[in-house]
Design an enzyme around this catalytic site. Structure first.
Site, PDB file in Angstrom:
ATOM      1  N   TYR A  38     -18.874 -17.346 -28.598  1.00 28.72           N
ATOM      2  CA  TYR A  38     -19.295 -17.138 -27.208  1.00 28.72           C
ATOM      3  C   TYR A  38     -20.676 -16.463 -27.174  1.00 28.72           C
ATOM      4  CZ  TYR A  38     -19.281 -14.213 -22.882  1.00 28.72           C
ATOM      5  OH  TYR A  38     -19.596 -13.549 -21.731  1.00 28.72           O
ATOM      6  N   ASP A  58     -10.111 -11.140 -29.692  1.00 32.12           N
ATOM      7  CA  ASP A  58     -10.379 -11.294 -28.264  1.00 32.12           C
ATOM      8  C   ASP A  58      -9.467 -12.403 -27.763  1.00 32.12           C
ATOM      9  OD1 ASP A  58     -11.324 -11.926 -25.739  1.00 32.12           O
ATOM     10  OD2 ASP A  58     -13.431 -11.641 -26.262  1.00 32.12           O
ATOM     11  N   LYS A  72      -9.922 -15.039 -16.957  1.00 31.42           N
ATOM     12  CA  LYS A  72      -9.692 -16.451 -17.254  1.00 31.42           C
ATOM     13  C   LYS A  72      -8.285 -16.866 -16.852  1.00 31.42           C
ATOM     14  CE  LYS A  72     -13.706 -16.231 -19.262  1.00 31.42           C
ATOM     15  NZ  LYS A  72     -14.914 -16.772 -18.640  1.00 31.42           N
ATOM     16  N   ILE A  94      -8.705 -13.370 -24.652  1.00 28.56           N
ATOM     17  CA  ILE A  94      -8.957 -13.552 -23.218  1.00 28.56           C
ATOM     18  C   ILE A  94      -8.407 -14.872 -22.679  1.00 28.56           C
ATOM     19  CG2 ILE A  94     -11.241 -14.596 -23.469  1.00 28.56           C
ATOM     20  CD1 ILE A  94     -12.201 -13.015 -21.089  1.00 28.56           C
TER      21      ILE A  94
END
Lengths: 480, 470
Positions: free
Chosen positions: B145, B230, B272, B232
């Site tokens: 990302y 992570d 998200k 998410i």
């Protein structure tokens, strides 16, 4: 072995200070008007709880502001989806207008210069990241808000150097003190990048006059350093003289030669009493700083749910005017109640006209004019009088014996109880409730030996306060 | 004397990356079905816009949650004053349970190990501040990302060293890639403090396999470093294999209360899974009390608004709602992903086989004029300015191989997605025609009438309305 960082393991968060003993005492024995009438009254928390009724009424009459009521749920998607770090335009506009109103419409604020942050806490840290590199320093007049030690220094690696202000001239900032502090920094080979002013002042509760502000402006211009003006209490001015914002001085061309050096920190935590909503603002006259701070605001944006609420609320002119008037009125009344209550037993405070606290002079109650004696007195006040007030040492005050006591985070009755406890304590200590100056001097010698005996009893009695390590940290509020 | 800090002047904020430049182009000319049908379609934004109706209907039935009320009584004052960095207990409990639910209830998460932060952006930065000193390094598998360049490095002064993954094995993390990255850090004289992975992966859209997770756990144990996972996108796994959190791997290996238990930290957010990035709700989960303690203090710089905590505590405590939401949301994502895959396949474009997230990792290598990042940029610019799609080039994600692009599918309506697919098809066809005619690609893209007519044909308006290379 996976170790943690230096930052994670050092004391830069500031929470191990003995300052927090008072908080711990409060947390373990909190006052309640019916359930715990002898508990510790919290006077160490600068919160504004006086006007919730006014706000609650507004919220109930304006359900759309809460976006998700049946009247307003179709706004939900746009609001909850909006993560642009510029912030909702209506939010920035309404905050700019509100800041103007708080300053009597004497200045104009450009909404495009409004940058969000995670409370004023986040604003200060962000500005420090933008204006200085690790090892560099900001000057800050003492006494100052203890949270600056964490907010400006902890993760940024910046230093804070005191500009000493004294009781002899009511702690007003002088050019001489500024020059002294700057010179000391030069001698120590520390690069000064800026000056931080807190106006109205925490903990003093006073506003800066025009001459002082102009002096500060000319000082930073001459040294070519930044000026950060924390105006978080600008809407809590309840008496004359009125508030003069650095924004006014910034518009005086003769005094302000370089607006790129001027930055304002603001928040809704004190004026509106919304610390939980985390609405912090940086307003900078410097484009590069606005740009950079805006990118950094990604680390602490204001929830759009809250932005929307605030935008609706602050663009209601009728409400804002009513609120500001009512808030000033109630603060004035509360302050007067407290100030006079203290004076009744001969306790003087700095004559303040703003903020949510009084800066109280308890020097005559000290065993001796030392910070150790201040600590002892403070522990006495917490342990016996059962009030959590904040000792001047925690604000880096240069003189022992001063304390900050908050008055806006409780109801009238609780404040009266606090005053009764103070009266009782002072009378016991001094044998009178109305000492004259001369008597004060004599009595202070007598009182020293009396209080010394009392302190001995106090210190020799086994205490059952929980050990600091068993308590969760008292600095649970983002800002005290 | 230089007036501003080094941080202002450096580029570590990452905003000059093509990832963000594409957004800027979109903003100058945003597509709108009615008002600007020739505008740029935003496919570079990993947002979940598919299930707002579910949230809105819950809100309509639960007005107290947003009206600052509890059982009909106003709690405005209580909420407005609540700046306790430990967070609203009801919210943390509900969040911990929601996270467990997403993990199939195969792990137990304690709310006292949660730290609330203003989004995952803040969570990741805070963890860096807690785990590493300036100049230390974290290893990250590529592609990753683009925001990590800012979040992990900018104000913390930490370095990122890539763990190179490539298409030969579907961009999976290998033991040798891990070792190579570690050695690279050593060569650069950087002390490695940990590994950070995104699981499910952004931009790949795949869940990490058990093999990869075990590799990671063994690796960080051997090196005595941290692992940040992570997660998410953990609620957005819509195909098998199921999501396996690193926490589950540790539990299965019986690692509770061992040293390594304290070396693994999870980052989460509701941006998200619930599609509410504006509300800034992030979290760090760690079994290490010191990390929780330090991170909690640091969260003062970016707390979650109590107004929002209250709303979400009510929402996430409604288990019936969360179950329905999560399952319906996954269904819609799966459907949407299939639409994108079909549309791309129609244009002769393949994607990495994926089962999660809000995007596909698309293989456009065959459209490059050469196997270089310059050629990737060329194609990207064409896609933005001529095709009118903002997609994210692999180079902005630090992909080691040119020609891959991340294309999002959940931040637009179905109609818009169809429109995007048609545009791609037309574009690819014209590219093919070019090749069939044997024209040199560069010649084609010099300003000539063939290009003008393509532009006219596709967009039906004058050539001069389009600006290039802004």
């Amino acid at each position: 072995m996976a170790f943690l960082s230096k930052i994670a393991t050092n004391n830069g968060h500031g929470e191990n200070s003995s300052y927090f003993d008072g908080w711990k005492a409060y947390d373990s024995d909190p006052f309640h008007p019916t359930k715990n009438i002898h508990g510790v009254i919290q006077m160490g928390l600068a919160e504004n709880q006086l006007c919730f009724g006014v706000i609650q009424e507004w919220v109930e009459n304006n359900p759309k502001a809460s976006i998700c009521t049946p009247q307003g749920s179709n706004g939900f998607k746009d609001i909850s989806n909006y993560q642009d770090y510029h912030g909702l335009p209506e939010f920035r506009n309404s905050v700019a207008r509100f800041m103007e109103k708080v300053r009597g419409n004497k200045v104009k604020f450009n909404p495009d210069r409004i940058v969000m942050s995670g409370g004023a806490t986040g604003a200060h840290e962000t500005l420090a990241f933008c204006l200085a590199d690790p090892g560099e320093a900001f000057l800050v007049p003492t006494p100052y808000y203890p949270g600056y030690d964490r907010d400006l220094r902890w993760r940024t690696g910046i230093q804070l150097l005191p500009v000493v202000c004294e009781s002899s001239n009511e702690f007003m900032l002088t050019r001489e003190a500024l020059e002294d502090a700057y010179e000391e920094a030069q001698k120590a080979n520390i690069k000064v990048k800026g000056l931080i002013l807190n106006n109205p002042s925490n903990p003093l509760g006073t506003v800066m006059d025009r001459d002082t502000l102009r002096d500060a402006m000319s000082f930073i211009t001459e040294k070519n350093i930044h000026l950060i003006c924390d105006e978080i209490y600008s809407g809590t001015v309840f008496n004359e003289p009125g508030f003069i914002s650095i924004a006014e001085i910034a518009e005086e061309g003769a005094v302000c030669k370089n607006r790129d050096l001027i930055h304002i920190v603001y928040s809704l935590s004190k004026d509106l009493g919304f610390p939980g909503f985390r609405v912090g603002i940086i307003y900078s006259y410097n484009d590069a700083v606005v740009n950079c701070a805006r990118k950094m605001s990604s680390f602490g944006l204001v929830s759009t749910q809250t932005q929307h609420l605030i935008a609706s609320m602050l663009s209601d002119d009728v409400f804002v005017e009513k609120f500001l008037d009512e808030s000033a009125k109630r603060l004035a009344e509360r302050h007067s109640l407290f100030f006079r209550g203290l004076a009744k037993v001969g306790i003087e405070s700095l004559k303040g006209n703003a903020g949510l606290y009084c800066w109280i002079d308890l020097r005559r109650l000290l065993k001796e004019p030392t910070f150790e004696a201040e600590m002892e007195l403070w522990h006495l006040i917490i342990g016996e009088v059962k009030l959590n007030v904040s000792p001047g040492a925690s604000f880096h005050c240069s003189e022992p014996g001063w304390f900050r006591a908050c008055f806006a985070n409780m109801d009238d009755e609780t404040l009266r109880i606090a005053l009764r406890r103070i009266h009782k304590f002072v009378i016991q200590k001094t044998g009178s409730d109305q000492p004259t100056r001369r008597e004060q001097y004599k009595r202070s010698k007598l009182e020293i030996s009396l209080s010394f005996r009392r302190l001995d009893e106090f210190t020799m009695t086994p205490r059952t306060l929980a050990s600091p390590h068993s308590m969760t940290s008292p600095l649970v509020r983002a800002r005290t | 004397m230089k007036l501003l800090s080094k941080k202002v002047k450096c580029n570590a904020h990452g905003q000059d990356s093509s990832y963000f430049l594409g957004w800027q182009e979109y903003e100058k000319n945003p597509y709108n079905e009615v008002r600007n049908p020739r505008g740029i379609i935003q496919m570079g934004l990993a947002e979940n816009q598919l299930s707002f109706d579910l949230l809105e209907s819950w809100l309509a039935q639960n007005p107290d949650a947003v009206g600052f009320k509890k059982n009909g009584e106003s709690i405005l004052k209580e909420l407005a004053l609540h700046q306790d960095y430990r967070g609203l207990p009801a919210f943390k409990n509900a969040l911990a349970e929601f996270m467990e639910e997403i993990r199939g209830n195969k792990v137990r998460l304690k709310s006292e190990n949660l730290v609330l932060t203003a989004g995952a952006t803040s969570a990741n930065e805070t963890l860096m501040f807690c785990l590493a000193d300036p100049g230390n390094a974290f290893l990250l598998p590529t592609p990753y990302y683009p925001g990590f360049d800012r979040d992990l490095r900018w104000r913390t002064e930490i370095q990122i060293v890539p763990i190179q993954c490539n298409s030969s094995n579907g961009f999976r993390i290998t033991g040798s890639a891990l070792e190579e990255a570690y050695k690279e850090a050593e060569r650069r004289n950087l002390k490695v403090k940990g590994v950070l992975v995104t699981n499910p992966s952004n931009p790949l859209g795949i869940t990490l396999s058990l093999h990869e997770l075990n590799l990671l756990v063994n690796f960080i144990e051997a090196k005595g470093i941290h692992l940040i996972s992570d997660e998410i996108y953990s609620g957005l796994v819509f195909n098998s294999p199921d999501f396996v959190s690193v926490m589950e791997v540790l539990m299965n290996k019986n690692y509770m209360n061992t040293q390594i238990w304290n070396q693994i930290h999870i980052v989460y957010s509701l941006s998200k899974d619930l599609g509410i990035p504006g509300f800034r709700v992030g979290a760090i989960y760690s079994n290490d009390k010191e990390v929780v303690s330090a991170a909690t203090k640091m969260s003062s710089f970016g707390l979650v608004s109590s107004q929002t905590q209250y709303l979400l505590s009510a929402m996430l405590s409604d288990k019936k709602f969360t179950k329905t939401y999560v399952s319906e949301n996954r269904k819609r994502l799966k459907h949407r992903q299939e639409m994108l895959i079909r549309g791309l396949r129609n244009a002769g474009i393949r994607c990495l086989e994926s089962n999660a997230g809000l995007f596909c990792w698309v293989d456009m290598r065959h459209l490059l004029s050469s196997n270089t990042f310059e050629a990737e940029m060329e194609i990207w610019k064409k896609i933005i300015y001529e095709v009118g799609l903002n997609i994210s080039p692999g180079s902005s994600c630090h992909c080691a191989e040119p020609g891959w692009f991340r294309v999002c599918f959940a931040n637009m309506s179905e109609e818009t997605l169809n429109c995007a697919m048609q545009r791609i098809k037309v574009f690819v066809n014209s590219e093919c025609k070019t090749n069939v005619n044997g024209s040199n690609r560069n010649q084609f893209w010099n300003k000539n009438s063939r290009r003008k007519s393509l532009a006219n044909w596709v967009f039906g308006q004058s050539f001069h309305d389009y600006k290039y290379e802004r």
